[in-house]
Write a protein that holds these residues in place. Sequence first.
Motif, mmCIF file in Angstrom:
data_model
loop_
_atom_site.group_PDB
_atom_site.id
_atom_site.type_symbol
_atom_site.label_atom_id
_atom_site.label_comp_id
_atom_site.label_asym_id
_atom_site.label_seq_id
_atom_site.Cartn_x
_atom_site.Cartn_y
_atom_site.Cartn_z
ATOM 1 N N LEU A 262 -0.414 -8.058 5.561
ATOM 2 C CA LEU A 262 0.549 -7.125 6.128
ATOM 3 C C LEU A 262 0.266 -5.676 5.746
ATOM 4 O O LEU A 262 0.463 -4.770 6.556
ATOM 5 C CB LEU A 262 1.968 -7.521 5.696
ATOM 6 C CG LEU A 262 2.433 -8.906 6.148
ATOM 7 C CD1 LEU A 262 3.870 -9.159 5.700
ATOM 8 C CD2 LEU A 262 2.313 -9.062 7.655
ATOM 9 N N GLU A 263 -0.173 -5.444 4.525
ATOM 10 C CA GLU A 263 -0.454 -4.073 4.098
ATOM 11 C C GLU A 263 -1.582 -3.465 4.938
ATOM 12 O O GLU A 263 -1.513 -2.309 5.377
ATOM 13 C CB GLU A 263 -0.825 -4.044 2.612
ATOM 14 C CG GLU A 263 0.324 -4.387 1.667
ATOM 15 C CD GLU A 263 1.377 -3.285 1.603
ATOM 16 O OE1 GLU A 263 1.142 -2.202 2.193
ATOM 17 O OE2 GLU A 263 2.433 -3.513 0.977
ATOM 18 N N SER A 264 -2.635 -4.254 5.154
ATOM 19 C CA SER A 264 -3.739 -3.770 5.975
ATOM 20 C C SER A 264 -3.293 -3.571 7.419
ATOM 21 O O SER A 264 -3.667 -2.583 8.069
ATOM 22 C CB SER A 264 -4.908 -4.761 5.923
ATOM 23 O OG SER A 264 -5.981 -4.316 6.731
ATOM 24 N N ALA A 265 -2.492 -4.507 7.925
ATOM 25 C CA ALA A 265 -1.980 -4.376 9.289
ATOM 26 C C ALA A 265 -1.188 -3.091 9.449
ATOM 27 O O ALA A 265 -1.340 -2.359 10.443
ATOM 28 C CB ALA A 265 -1.108 -5.577 9.633
ATOM 29 N N ARG A 266 -0.344 -2.801 8.450
ATOM 30 C CA ARG A 266 0.472 -1.583 8.535
ATOM 31 C C ARG A 266 -0.408 -0.330 8.538
ATOM 32 O O ARG A 266 -0.110 0.652 9.227
ATOM 33 C CB ARG A 266 1.461 -1.514 7.372
ATOM 34 C CG ARG A 266 2.517 -0.427 7.570
ATOM 35 C CD ARG A 266 3.459 -0.300 6.374
ATOM 36 N NE ARG A 266 4.564 0.567 6.704
ATOM 37 C CZ ARG A 266 4.507 1.890 6.801
ATOM 38 N NH1 ARG A 266 3.340 2.505 6.577
ATOM 39 N NH2 ARG A 266 5.569 2.604 7.108
ATOM 40 N N THR A 267 -1.492 -0.367 7.779
ATOM 41 C CA THR A 267 -2.398 0.787 7.732
ATOM 42 C C THR A 267 -2.973 1.082 9.115
ATOM 43 O O THR A 267 -2.982 2.238 9.560
ATOM 44 C CB THR A 267 -3.551 0.517 6.746
ATOM 45 O OG1 THR A 267 -3.014 0.360 5.424
ATOM 46 C CG2 THR A 267 -4.544 1.675 6.745
ATOM 47 N N TYR A 268 -3.427 0.042 9.803
ATOM 48 C CA TYR A 268 -4.012 0.248 11.132
ATOM 49 C C TYR A 268 -2.947 0.612 12.162
ATOM 50 O O TYR A 268 -3.172 1.474 13.023
ATOM 51 C CB TYR A 268 -4.794 -0.985 11.566
ATOM 52 C CG TYR A 268 -6.133 -1.101 10.893
ATOM 53 C CD1 TYR A 268 -7.198 -0.298 11.286
ATOM 54 C CD2 TYR A 268 -6.334 -1.997 9.845
ATOM 55 C CE1 TYR A 268 -8.440 -0.387 10.668
ATOM 56 C CE2 TYR A 268 -7.569 -2.088 9.216
ATOM 57 C CZ TYR A 268 -8.622 -1.280 9.631
ATOM 58 O OH TYR A 268 -9.842 -1.364 8.998
ATOM 59 N N TYR A 269 -1.798 -0.048 12.102
ATOM 60 C CA TYR A 269 -0.713 0.300 13.023
ATOM 61 C C TYR A 269 -0.282 1.758 12.833
ATOM 62 O O TYR A 269 0.002 2.472 13.807
ATOM 63 C CB TYR A 269 0.492 -0.613 12.796
ATOM 64 C CG TYR A 269 0.341 -2.025 13.292
ATOM 65 C CD1 TYR A 269 -0.501 -2.333 14.357
ATOM 66 C CD2 TYR A 269 1.060 -3.072 12.699
ATOM 67 C CE1 TYR A 269 -0.626 -3.641 14.818
ATOM 68 C CE2 TYR A 269 0.953 -4.373 13.158
ATOM 69 C CZ TYR A 269 0.101 -4.656 14.215
ATOM 70 O OH TYR A 269 0.002 -5.948 14.669
ATOM 71 N N THR A 270 -0.246 2.190 11.572
ATOM 72 C CA THR A 270 0.167 3.563 11.290
ATOM 73 C C THR A 270 -0.861 4.558 11.809
ATOM 74 O O THR A 270 -0.507 5.626 12.330
ATOM 75 C CB THR A 270 0.380 3.761 9.777
ATOM 76 O OG1 THR A 270 1.385 2.845 9.318
ATOM 77 C CG2 THR A 270 0.832 5.179 9.466
ATOM 78 N N ARG A 271 -2.147 4.221 11.691
ATOM 79 C CA ARG A 271 -3.179 5.100 12.236
ATOM 80 C C ARG A 271 -3.031 5.238 13.751
ATOM 81 O O ARG A 271 -3.152 6.337 14.309
ATOM 82 C CB ARG A 271 -4.561 4.560 11.891
ATOM 83 C CG ARG A 271 -4.983 4.754 10.447
ATOM 84 C CD ARG A 271 -6.355 4.159 10.191
ATOM 85 N NE ARG A 271 -7.390 4.799 11.016
ATOM 86 C CZ ARG A 271 -8.645 4.354 11.097
ATOM 87 N NH1 ARG A 271 -9.002 3.268 10.416
ATOM 88 N NH2 ARG A 271 -9.525 4.980 11.853
ATOM 89 N N ALA A 272 -2.763 4.125 14.420
ATOM 90 C CA ALA A 272 -2.554 4.172 15.873
ATOM 91 C C ALA A 272 -1.310 4.990 16.207
ATOM 92 O O ALA A 272 -1.299 5.775 17.163
ATOM 93 C CB ALA A 272 -2.419 2.758 16.427
ATOM 94 N N LEU A 273 -0.261 4.827 15.419
ATOM 95 C CA LEU A 273 0.964 5.588 15.630
ATOM 96 C C LEU A 273 0.718 7.081 15.479
ATOM 97 O O LEU A 273 1.206 7.898 16.280
ATOM 98 C CB LEU A 273 2.031 5.123 14.634
ATOM 99 C CG LEU A 273 3.359 5.884 14.631
ATOM 100 C CD1 LEU A 273 4.059 5.771 15.983
ATOM 101 C CD2 LEU A 273 4.266 5.379 13.504
ATOM 102 N N ASP A 274 -0.055 7.449 14.453
ATOM 103 C CA ASP A 274 -0.342 8.877 14.237
ATOM 104 C C ASP A 274 -1.137 9.466 15.403
ATOM 105 O O ASP A 274 -0.884 10.603 15.825
ATOM 106 C CB ASP A 274 -1.130 9.045 12.929
ATOM 107 C CG ASP A 274 -0.284 8.757 11.700
ATOM 108 O OD1 ASP A 274 0.959 8.772 11.818
ATOM 109 O OD2 ASP A 274 -0.868 8.517 10.622
ATOM 110 N N VAL A 275 -2.094 8.692 15.921
ATOM 111 C CA VAL A 275 -2.876 9.160 17.073
ATOM 112 C C VAL A 275 -1.961 9.409 18.263
ATOM 113 O O VAL A 275 -2.055 10.434 18.951
ATOM 114 C CB VAL A 275 -3.968 8.130 17.437
ATOM 115 C CG1 VAL A 275 -4.608 8.464 18.784
ATOM 116 C CG2 VAL A 275 -5.038 8.090 16.350
#
Length: 363
Positions: A262-275
């Motif tokens: 989940l921590e890794s998933a959140r990192t990638y989801y957050t990067r997509a959100l920031d973009v």
Amino acid sequence: MSSICPFSKSSAAGSCPMKFGKKTGQETKDGGKNDEHKDSGTISPKCPFGYDSATFKLGPLSCMLCRALLYESSKCVPCFHKFCKVCISRFKDCPLCGADIEKIESDNDLQATVDKFIDGHARIKRFQVSADSKEVGHEQKNVIYGDVSMERGAFLVQQAMMAFNGKNVESAKSRLNICAEDIREQLKTQGNTPELCSQLGAVLGMLGDCCRTTGNTGSAVKYYEESADFLSKLPAKDLELVHTLSVSLNKIGDLRYYDGDLESARTYYTRALDVRRDAIMERSNVSCQIVDFAVSLAKVADVDRSLGNEDAAIKGFQEAIDRLESLKLNSSDAALKQRRFSVLQFLHNQITDKHTSVPNTSV
């Protein structure tokens, strides 16, 4: 695999919008022919087998099962009808004539023809006599096509998507790999143009989809990460580029999510959100970007909930709801309206039902 072709701009008109000047080799994006092209007799490329990049009709080199170009061409014995190896291996009777299949034999000659056709597709050269001259022996003039590599790319991607939908994943991967190689060659000569970069990112993402379908998660992540790393180095101003980058990041997040990381998933989801957040700050009037942004908010919020951060989750869900409810759509945007409605319905369920899982929107 996404149903949206990353080459849709070039394939929609049936000819490539990127033309090259006769002397300078510089691109023009006016979608028409410049003066030099008028003098040189530029015409739209036509495929002799009927594989027009505007229509993608089936031709004599197609498999009747997956409807894409033959891959590992094979013939049934005794009827000798021909299909892709993977496609016909699913049958005991010939799907065309109904004859019992005694065995399946490779047709290397036919496959060689298909491979040669792919290699030369949309790069055909021929001659054309000047229309205003009927004199015998008048000097013939070359018919010079504009740069048609993007036509070829649209063709290959469409073939890959048909193969993928026909469950012939190896065929899809083969076509996408050819397309990726073509684009990399174009990048060497033309530089990192937004069009080519977005297309390569999308093709790499599709290769990831193929690997994911066959259960090869490691290779899928590798392709998605290559797509994201490549696109992350470019200025995020082009809408197609932004969308492709965020989709690749979200797909990595999805794989991490389903693996329980989940921590890794959140990192990638957050990067997509920031973009996507940066994109709507740049252009706040693009409706599809706002819907994409709401989906990213939902993904991050869902992980927050799974990690036990309920307050952050509710805040994220509510922000997404507010964004979508304030979005005004034209009556002609039926598909986007339906997507907005589906995402809103999911978000409201998240507020009232803490056990609803995040939807696999692939964006």
